[in-house]
Design an enzyme around this catalytic site. Sequence first.
Site, PDB file in Angstrom:
ATOM      1  N   ASP A   5       7.023  -6.686   1.510  1.00 13.26           N
ATOM      2  CA  ASP A   5       6.151  -7.826   1.775  1.00 13.26           C
ATOM      3  C   ASP A   5       4.839  -7.691   1.016  1.00 13.26           C
ATOM      4  O   ASP A   5       4.283  -8.661   0.527  1.00 13.26           O
ATOM      5  CB  ASP A   5       5.864  -7.951   3.280  1.00 13.26           C
ATOM      6  CG  ASP A   5       7.107  -8.430   4.007  1.00 13.26           C
ATOM      7  OD1 ASP A   5       8.038  -8.912   3.323  1.00 13.26           O
ATOM      8  OD2 ASP A   5       7.163  -8.297   5.247  1.00 13.26           O
ATOM      9  N   CYS A   6       4.317  -6.466   0.938  1.00 13.58           N
ATOM     10  CA  CYS A   6       3.038  -6.285   0.240  1.00 13.58           C
ATOM     11  C   CYS A   6       3.200  -6.070  -1.264  1.00 13.58           C
ATOM     12  O   CYS A   6       2.286  -6.306  -2.039  1.00 13.58           O
ATOM     13  CB  CYS A   6       2.243  -5.152   0.877  1.00 13.58           C
ATOM     14  SG  CYS A   6       3.205  -3.682   1.211  1.00 13.58           S
ATOM     15  N   TYR A   7       4.388  -5.580  -1.670  1.00 11.85           N
ATOM     16  CA  TYR A   7       4.657  -5.356  -3.105  1.00 11.85           C
ATOM     17  C   TYR A   7       5.942  -6.093  -3.458  1.00 11.85           C
ATOM     18  O   TYR A   7       7.009  -5.480  -3.541  1.00 11.85           O
ATOM     19  CB  TYR A   7       4.834  -3.866  -3.403  1.00 11.85           C
ATOM     20  CG  TYR A   7       3.579  -3.035  -3.260  1.00 11.85           C
ATOM     21  CD1 TYR A   7       2.562  -3.123  -4.202  1.00 11.85           C
ATOM     22  CD2 TYR A   7       3.430  -2.160  -2.191  1.00 11.85           C
ATOM     23  CE1 TYR A   7       1.420  -2.347  -4.078  1.00 11.85           C
ATOM     24  CE2 TYR A   7       2.294  -1.378  -2.058  1.00 11.85           C
ATOM     25  CZ  TYR A   7       1.289  -1.484  -3.008  1.00 11.85           C
ATOM     26  OH  TYR A   7       0.165  -0.725  -2.890  1.00 11.85           O
TER      27      TYR A   7
END
Lengths: 130, 500
Positions: free
Chosen positions: B130-132
Amino acid sequence: MKIKINISSETVVKPIIAESILETGVLLNVSQAHFDRSHGEIVADVMEEHYEKMYKALSSRGARVTRLDSPIEWNEEECVECSACISVCPTRVFSLEEDYSLKVDKAKCIQCGTCVEMCPQRALTLINNK
Amino acid sequence: MVKKTIHEINARIRDGSVNVVTAEEMVNIVGELGPEGASREVDVVTTGTFGAMCSSGVWFNFGHSEPPIKMQKVWMNDVEAYTGVAAVDAYMGATQLSESQGMDYGGAHVIEDLLRGKSVDVHAISHGTDCYPRKVLDTSLSLDDMNQAIMINPRNAYQKYNAATNSSKQTIHTYMGSLLPRLGNVTYSGAGVLSPLSNDPEYLTIGTGTRIFLGGAQGYIVGQGTQHASAGMFGTLMVQGDLKKMSPDYIRAANFTGYGTSLYVGMGIPIPVLDERIAQATAVRDADITTSILDYSVPSRDRPVLRKVTYEELRSGHVELEGREVATSSLSSFKRARAIASELRDWISRGDFFVSMPVERLPGNTSSHAMKETEGVSFVSDIMSVSVVTIEKDASVYKAAKIIMETAFNHLPVVSKDNVLVGIVTAWDISKAVSQNKFDLVEDIMTRKVITARGDEQVAVVARRLDQHGVSALPVVNGGNHVVGIITSDDISKLFARRH
Ligand code: SF4
Ligand code: SF4
């Protein structure tokens, strides 16, 4: 001059060197020879003026003949003067100067190719080493 | 008694009155003035070494892409770097090999290419989070594009290193270079008189935090290197430096035939002469440093020691081995080691480099032990087949064909009357003979140069021999060259298959 004679596995059992010498009457002075199951390789001296004749005789019998007329090439840029090549050369082409620089005496080279494998910098090449 | 402090020496560096000499020059100074006089006279002794140090590499931080990626695997010019630490950091090891060019190009070459200002292709993959969110990345980066390029070498500057030779009948290719058959040459590494750790064998001034010359820039000692074995005088150092400030004069990729890539690293360590004990230590000569010549034809951890030798003998160009003069050659450049010791001397004289005391001493009296193996080692005698069928050399080719048909063995060791191995015939040799209408004796068609194994050899060693010679079976012989079994690549594959 020096020549290299490569012989494939089919011809390796035939006396092609002897036949060529008999046919041409030219003498070959063998300085190195190496054989295994797949091929044979011979380095020999022959007089310049007899080269053509010998070349034809050997080639017609299936051998591959190359002139060995370029000694070892040294790329000074690549060389780090580690001196690893010194101990493997049979004719002492390499030595160290007073200040530990590498000295290369190309005239002594018999083009055996041993130093090419030894050099970690790929600073040594032999044109005929194929 | 002379006692100086680091602060006094650094004050002299600052005001230009410091007296710095190289470790080579120090030999004579101590010879003339004695350790006390020399320690009064000389403030710093510089050392230097330039050799292939496989255990080297660089930490890169690439910066974040848009959208960002958590690099799970990354390749630089097709050489894989180690990841698994945060998102955009990777460690390129000098001996990692290219996936497309194999042994011709490796991590060391990536490092040298970057140092020479070239760009390298960076390819990374990820599972996406989700963040990368990004899953694939391809770009081309030069050294200037990296946030950091920190060289961290886990094991460098061996205090001394073994010399190598080869007693076997074939040339072998090792990280010690090409070793010619029948003790044809001896190779060695290390700068002897200029070697950093040999000039401070008690680690009085060399330790964690010591400022050094690394690759043409200032670097630091992190601490003891891996495999640091100070008890046997085989100390090693872990070092770090900024690749961006280094020079390709002192960091060079190397390529050892049949072994792979390595990195030539130039390093120099200054030794502040605080007292006469240190002055005495820096007076070490090539003749005082001994090492062993090992037989690298034995593919084992415990290689036989052929003899002890000093660096003076090694550096002379030849040593005596088993009654013969054998040519020696170094794998490290003494000329460059000298250049490094002089350059470091000049930096200090000019006030560009200050000496430091370690914040922590290197451990003394450590030794490095062998790997604990829990799987048990297999020997040839454990897996060879003992029901080997042999054939006599004056048997007919027809008989050999018949045996091969009946027993389904593809290889028949050929023996003499008294059961001594003299050759080998394979199903292939027989088909060939038949196709040429040769039905003579086995002796005429057999291979005479048989590659063999012994029962007490490790399977891993014999597996490599099969590979090297491109054969699929080896007769197992005893001391009298009698055939006691046969080991095939099938037996070996089965053994490894059981383990996985
Ligand atoms: S082995 Fe190669 S790099 Fe080393 S001194 Fe010889 S030519 Fe130079
Ligand atoms: S090719 Fe052979 S003879 Fe020529 S320099 Fe190299 S090792 Fe010496």
